[in-house]
Design an enzyme around this catalytic site. Structure first.
Site, PDB file in Angstrom:
ATOM      1  N   ALA A   1       0.871  -1.184   0.000  1.00 29.13           N
ATOM      2  CA  ALA A   1       0.000   0.000   0.000  1.00 29.13           C
ATOM      3  C   ALA A   1       0.906   1.232   0.000  1.00 29.13           C
ATOM      4  O   ALA A   1       1.775   1.364   0.867  1.00 29.13           O
ATOM      5  CB  ALA A   1      -0.889  -0.016   1.233  1.00 29.13           C
ATOM      6  N   VAL A  39       4.548  -1.248   3.363  1.00 29.06           N
ATOM      7  CA  VAL A  39       4.366   0.171   3.036  1.00 29.06           C
ATOM      8  C   VAL A  39       5.231   0.532   1.829  1.00 29.06           C
ATOM      9  O   VAL A  39       6.455   0.382   1.852  1.00 29.06           O
ATOM     10  CB  VAL A  39       4.724   1.060   4.255  1.00 29.06           C
ATOM     11  N   LYS A  40       4.555   0.999   0.798  1.00 29.59           N
ATOM     12  CA  LYS A  40       5.252   1.310  -0.456  1.00 29.59           C
ATOM     13  C   LYS A  40       5.658   2.788  -0.439  1.00 29.59           C
ATOM     14  O   LYS A  40       4.825   3.672  -0.189  1.00 29.59           O
ATOM     15  CB  LYS A  40       4.310   1.026  -1.627  1.00 29.59           C
ATOM     16  N   VAL A  41       6.938   3.029  -0.728  1.00 31.29           N
ATOM     17  CA  VAL A  41       7.505   4.371  -0.581  1.00 31.29           C
ATOM     18  C   VAL A  41       8.306   4.715  -1.845  1.00 31.29           C
ATOM     19  O   VAL A  41       9.054   3.867  -2.344  1.00 31.29           O
ATOM     20  CB  VAL A  41       8.441   4.398   0.662  1.00 31.29           C
TER      21      VAL A  41
END
Ligand code: E4P
Length: 218
Positions: free
Chosen positions: A56, A82-84
């Site tokens: 996400a 967590v996509k960054v």
């Protein structure tokens, strides 16, 4: 090799899960926007359909904001990654989130140098976009090969996820190059099944079977 589905669409995920070969899902803000539902709500729904890593993506721009957003996303479900984005603020956020035990997927990676930054920050996954590199006339698969070689040289644990996949050959070449994960649209997963000899062979087998048993029963 792990297979992830590159979609935020619930029906697509529901269609793929019964195959038993999908290990997770990747989303991005564009895929989310297509569904028109708040990111947290959609991620929660996806978590209820598939038991595997679900990426996400944060949509804020400073490290401080990304850390807060990342903590919130990670709280939705234990499977959230967590996509960054691969920018300095993103790498600072990845370093901080990693120290807190939150898993990250560093996205929008287009060079081996960028992939090194992601590994050093402790990313759980790095996502090189092979299709988009091909689109500008460079060999996208070289990127996967270079990153796998570099990570192996130093024993980095970051998993290489081949993203922006356009067809079955991308999946096969990424597997040959040693990518740990391939994320693909449902269409590509379906395309991987097709071979004219499989279809023709099955048609003949069933025709022979039916002919023999119909005759036997007559
Ligand atoms: C995956 O994590 C990416 O968001 C995705 O593969 C991008 O693919 P595209 O280049 O087809 O948009």
């Amino acid at each position: 090799m792990k297979f992830f589905l590159d979609t935020a669409n619930l029906d697509e995920i529901r269609k793929a899960v019964p195959l038993g070969i999908v290990d997770g899902v990747t989303t991005n803000p564009s895929l989310m926007a297509r569904e028109g539902i708040a990111i947290e709500d959609q991620i929660r729904k996806i978590s209820g359909i598939i038991d595997g890593d679900i990426s996400a993506e944060v949509v804020s721009s400073t490290a401080k904001e990304m850390i807060v957003e990342g903590r919130g996303l990670a709280k939705i479900h234990r499977n959230i990654v967590v996509k960054v984005p691969l920018i300095p603020e993103g790498i600072a956020a990845v370093s901080a989130l990693t120290k807190e035990g939150i898993r990250t997927n560093v996205t929008l990676c287009f060079s081996a140098a960028q992939a090194l930054l992601a590994a050093k920050a402790g990313a759980y996954i790095v996502s090189p976009f092979i299709g988009r590199v091909d689109d500008i006339g460079w060999p996208g698969m070289d990127l996967i090969r270079d990153i796998v070689t570099i990570y192996n040289n130093y024993g980095y644990k970051t998993q290489v996820l081949a993203a922006s996949i356009r067809g079955p050959l991308h999946v096969v070449d990424a597997a040959k190059a040693g990518a740990h994960i391939a994320t693909m649209p449902l269409k590509v997963l379906h395309q991987m099944f097709h071979h004219p000899l499989t279809e023709k062979g099955l048609e003949e087998f069933l025709k022979d079977h039916n002919r023999a048993f119909q005759l036997a029963g007559a």
